[in-house]
Design a protein around this motif. Structure first.
Motif, PDB file in Angstrom:
ATOM      1  N   THR A 192      57.927  -6.975  11.887  1.00 29.06           N
ATOM      2  CA  THR A 192      57.984  -7.778  10.658  1.00 29.06           C
ATOM      3  C   THR A 192      57.399  -6.998   9.492  1.00 29.06           C
ATOM      4  OG1 THR A 192      57.867  -9.850  11.894  1.00 29.06           O
ATOM      5  CG2 THR A 192      57.257  -9.937   9.568  1.00 29.06           C
ATOM      6  N   LEU A 193      56.271  -6.336   9.708  1.00 23.67           N
ATOM      7  CA  LEU A 193      55.677  -5.526   8.644  1.00 23.67           C
ATOM      8  C   LEU A 193      56.613  -4.402   8.211  1.00 23.67           C
ATOM      9  CD1 LEU A 193      51.914  -5.181   9.635  1.00 23.67           C
ATOM     10  CD2 LEU A 193      52.868  -6.361   7.661  1.00 23.67           C
ATOM     11  N   ASP A 194      57.258  -3.770   9.168  1.00 25.64           N
ATOM     12  CA  ASP A 194      58.207  -2.691   8.842  1.00 25.64           C
ATOM     13  C   ASP A 194      59.356  -3.210   7.986  1.00 25.64           C
ATOM     14  OD1 ASP A 194      56.669  -0.849  10.221  1.00 25.64           O
ATOM     15  OD2 ASP A 194      57.920  -0.905  12.035  1.00 25.64           O
ATOM     16  N   VAL A 195      59.867  -4.396   8.312  1.00 27.03           N
ATOM     17  CA  VAL A 195      60.961  -4.998   7.536  1.00 27.03           C
ATOM     18  C   VAL A 195      60.489  -5.283   6.112  1.00 27.03           C
ATOM     19  CG1 VAL A 195      62.404  -7.062   7.289  1.00 27.03           C
ATOM     20  CG2 VAL A 195      62.218  -5.932   9.511  1.00 27.03           C
ATOM     21  N   LEU A 196      59.302  -5.861   5.980  1.00 24.43           N
ATOM     22  CA  LEU A 196      58.777  -6.154   4.646  1.00 24.43           C
ATOM     23  C   LEU A 196      58.580  -4.879   3.833  1.00 24.43           C
ATOM     24  CD1 LEU A 196      56.096  -8.908   5.422  1.00 24.43           C
ATOM     25  CD2 LEU A 196      58.328  -9.235   4.341  1.00 24.43           C
ATOM     26  N   LYS A 197      58.045  -3.839   4.458  1.00 21.43           N
ATOM     27  CA  LYS A 197      57.822  -2.565   3.764  1.00 21.43           C
ATOM     28  C   LYS A 197      59.129  -1.941   3.286  1.00 21.43           C
ATOM     29  CE  LYS A 197      53.712  -1.399   6.441  1.00 21.43           C
ATOM     30  NZ  LYS A 197      53.189  -0.550   7.534  1.00 21.43           N
ATOM     31  N   GLY A 198      60.193  -2.136   4.048  1.00 19.01           N
ATOM     32  CA  GLY A 198      61.462  -1.514   3.723  1.00 19.01           C
ATOM     33  C   GLY A 198      62.345  -2.308   2.778  1.00 19.01           C
ATOM     34  N   ASP A 199      61.926  -3.500   2.387  1.00 19.17           N
ATOM     35  CA  ASP A 199      62.751  -4.369   1.542  1.00 19.17           C
ATOM     36  C   ASP A 199      62.088  -4.515   0.176  1.00 19.17           C
ATOM     37  OD1 ASP A 199      64.204  -6.385   0.304  1.00 19.17           O
ATOM     38  OD2 ASP A 199      64.299  -7.652   2.097  1.00 19.17           O
ATOM     39  N   VAL A 219      56.300  -8.859  -2.899  1.00 16.59           N
ATOM     40  CA  VAL A 219      55.309  -9.912  -3.173  1.00 16.59           C
ATOM     41  C   VAL A 219      54.818 -10.503  -1.854  1.00 16.59           C
ATOM     42  CG1 VAL A 219      54.957 -12.193  -4.200  1.00 16.59           C
ATOM     43  CG2 VAL A 219      56.183 -10.430  -5.474  1.00 16.59           C
ATOM     44  N   LYS A 220      55.749 -10.762  -0.934  1.00 16.29           N
ATOM     45  CA  LYS A 220      55.383 -11.297   0.384  1.00 16.29           C
ATOM     46  C   LYS A 220      54.507 -10.290   1.132  1.00 16.29           C
ATOM     47  CE  LYS A 220      57.461 -14.370   1.996  1.00 16.29           C
ATOM     48  NZ  LYS A 220      57.246 -15.768   1.686  1.00 16.29           N
ATOM     49  N   LEU A 221      54.872  -9.009   1.087  1.00 17.66           N
ATOM     50  CA  LEU A 221      54.094  -7.967   1.751  1.00 17.66           C
ATOM     51  C   LEU A 221      52.666  -7.931   1.212  1.00 17.66           C
ATOM     52  CD1 LEU A 221      53.865  -5.540   3.672  1.00 17.66           C
ATOM     53  CD2 LEU A 221      54.795  -4.115   1.825  1.00 17.66           C
ATOM     54  N   LYS A 222      52.514  -8.054  -0.098  1.00 15.15           N
ATOM     55  CA  LYS A 222      51.182  -8.053  -0.703  1.00 15.15           C
ATOM     56  C   LYS A 222      50.349  -9.231  -0.187  1.00 15.15           C
ATOM     57  CE  LYS A 222      48.843  -7.888  -5.148  1.00 15.15           C
ATOM     58  NZ  LYS A 222      48.982  -7.840  -6.605  1.00 15.15           N
ATOM     59  N   THR A 281      34.183  -1.969  20.408  1.00 16.78           N
ATOM     60  CA  THR A 281      34.883  -2.294  19.178  1.00 16.78           C
ATOM     61  C   THR A 281      35.593  -3.637  19.344  1.00 16.78           C
ATOM     62  OG1 THR A 281      35.247   0.051  18.709  1.00 16.78           O
ATOM     63  CG2 THR A 281      36.666  -1.525  17.549  1.00 16.78           C
ATOM     64  N   LYS A 282      35.365  -4.543  18.399  1.00 19.39           N
ATOM     65  CA  LYS A 282      35.969  -5.866  18.434  1.00 19.39           C
ATOM     66  C   LYS A 282      37.397  -5.789  17.903  1.00 19.39           C
ATOM     67  CE  LYS A 282      32.329  -8.051  19.856  1.00 19.39           C
ATOM     68  NZ  LYS A 282      32.296  -8.606  21.192  1.00 19.39           N
ATOM     69  N   ILE A 283      38.323  -6.378  18.650  1.00 24.31           N
ATOM     70  CA  ILE A 283      39.754  -6.320  18.333  1.00 24.31           C
ATOM     71  C   ILE A 283      40.284  -7.712  18.050  1.00 24.31           C
ATOM     72  CG2 ILE A 283      42.061  -5.732  19.240  1.00 24.31           C
ATOM     73  CD1 ILE A 283      40.346  -3.265  18.816  1.00 24.31           C
ATOM     74  N   ILE A 284      41.174  -7.807  17.081  1.00 22.42           N
ATOM     75  CA  ILE A 284      42.016  -8.988  16.882  1.00 22.42           C
ATOM     76  C   ILE A 284      43.446  -8.503  17.024  1.00 22.42           C
ATOM     77  CG2 ILE A 284      42.919 -10.616  15.181  1.00 22.42           C
ATOM     78  CD1 ILE A 284      40.086 -11.023  14.192  1.00 22.42           C
ATOM     79  N   THR A 285      44.203  -9.165  17.893  1.00 21.29           N
ATOM     80  CA  THR A 285      45.608  -8.819  18.109  1.00 21.29           C
ATOM     81  C   THR A 285      46.476  -9.762  17.276  1.00 21.29           C
ATOM     82  OG1 THR A 285      45.124  -8.041  20.335  1.00 21.29           O
ATOM     83  CG2 THR A 285      47.422  -8.526  19.823  1.00 21.29           C
ATOM     84  N   ILE A 286      47.262  -9.170  16.386  1.00 21.14           N
ATOM     85  CA  ILE A 286      48.198  -9.925  15.548  1.00 21.14           C
ATOM     86  C   ILE A 286      49.468 -10.096  16.367  1.00 21.14           C
ATOM     87  CG2 ILE A 286      49.435 -10.007  13.356  1.00 21.14           C
ATOM     88  CD1 ILE A 286      46.332 -10.028  13.077  1.00 21.14           C
ATOM     89  N   LEU A 287      49.812 -11.351  16.676  1.00 20.03           N
ATOM     90  CA  LEU A 287      50.935 -11.645  17.544  1.00 20.03           C
ATOM     91  C   LEU A 287      52.243 -11.842  16.789  1.00 20.03           C
ATOM     92  CD1 LEU A 287      49.065 -14.222  19.769  1.00 20.03           C
ATOM     93  CD2 LEU A 287      49.557 -11.838  20.337  1.00 20.03           C
ATOM     94  N   HIS A 288      52.156 -12.547  15.665  1.00 20.43           N
ATOM     95  CA  HIS A 288      53.374 -12.910  14.927  1.00 20.43           C
ATOM     96  C   HIS A 288      53.038 -13.102  13.463  1.00 20.43           C
ATOM     97  CE1 HIS A 288      57.269 -14.798  14.186  1.00 20.43           C
ATOM     98  NE2 HIS A 288      56.622 -15.727  13.516  1.00 20.43           N
ATOM     99  N   ILE A 289      53.936 -12.665  12.602  1.00 18.27           N
ATOM    100  CA  ILE A 289      53.821 -12.877  11.159  1.00 18.27           C
ATOM    101  C   ILE A 289      55.158 -13.455  10.709  1.00 18.27           C
ATOM    102  CG2 ILE A 289      53.470 -11.821   8.896  1.00 18.27           C
ATOM    103  CD1 ILE A 289      52.080  -9.474  10.427  1.00 18.27           C
ATOM    104  N   GLY A 290      55.125 -14.617  10.074  1.00 15.26           N
ATOM    105  CA  GLY A 290      56.380 -15.191   9.620  1.00 15.26           C
ATOM    106  C   GLY A 290      56.226 -16.620   9.169  1.00 15.26           C
ATOM    107  N   PRO A 291      57.370 -17.267   8.887  1.00 18.88           N
ATOM    108  CA  PRO A 291      57.339 -18.648   8.397  1.00 18.88           C
ATOM    109  C   PRO A 291      56.723 -19.593   9.422  1.00 18.88           C
ATOM    110  CG  PRO A 291      59.558 -17.726   8.243  1.00 18.88           C
ATOM    111  CD  PRO A 291      58.705 -16.737   8.976  1.00 18.88           C
ATOM    112  N   HIS A 292      56.052 -20.601   8.908  1.00 20.83           N
ATOM    113  CA  HIS A 292      55.473 -21.628   9.772  1.00 20.83           C
ATOM    114  C   HIS A 292      56.614 -22.311  10.534  1.00 20.83           C
ATOM    115  CE1 HIS A 292      53.483 -25.327  10.998  1.00 20.83           C
ATOM    116  NE2 HIS A 292      52.353 -24.696  10.786  1.00 20.83           N
ATOM    117  N   PRO A 293      56.462 -22.410  11.866  1.00 17.70           N
ATOM    118  CA  PRO A 293      57.551 -23.037  12.638  1.00 17.70           C
ATOM    119  C   PRO A 293      57.699 -24.521  12.346  1.00 17.70           C
ATOM    120  CG  PRO A 293      55.740 -22.292  14.076  1.00 17.70           C
ATOM    121  CD  PRO A 293      55.382 -21.950  12.683  1.00 17.70           C
TER     122      PRO A 293
END
Length: 102
Positions: free
Chosen positions: A14-21, A26-29, A90-102
């Motif tokens: 999802t991040l790659d798509v946002l970076k490339g569009d 604005v959404k990427l920011k 080192t404390k980790i947070i795993t980002i699972l999904h980025i997108g519209p609220h289901p």
């Protein structure tokens, strides 16, 4: 204490798509700002982070939902979980999904 972010495949894509569009800058920011807050303090008040009950994953794993946007049609969210932490502590947070609220 800041966390290190790790991205699941879907979130990374999802991040790659946002970076490339060019139309999604604005959404990427907004996404980057929310990720920065999660990294520094997942309880940041602007994130409105809360336990998410319906994430399609192992029910024994707590998944959290944080705001990218609010009061917007199709508002975006970031779904994440704590861990797994690194062997060096080192404390980790795993980002699972980025997108519209289901």
């Amino acid at each position: 204490m800041p966390y290190k972010l790790r991205f699941a495949k879907q979130a990374s894509e999802t991040l790659d798509v946002l970076k490339g569009d060019a139309n999604q800058q604005v959404k990427l920011k907004k996404v980057r700002k929310a990720l920065g807050h999660i990294e520094r303090d997942p309880r940041h008040p602007g994130l409105h982070s809360h336990h998410y009950e319906s994430f399609p994953a192992d029910r024994d794993v707590k998944v959290w939902d944080s705001y990218v946007e609010n009061k917007t049609p199709g508002a975006w969210r970031i779904f994440w979980q704590y861990g797994p932490d690194e062997p060096d502590g080192t404390k980790i947070i795993t980002i699972l999904h980025i997108g519209p609220h289901p």
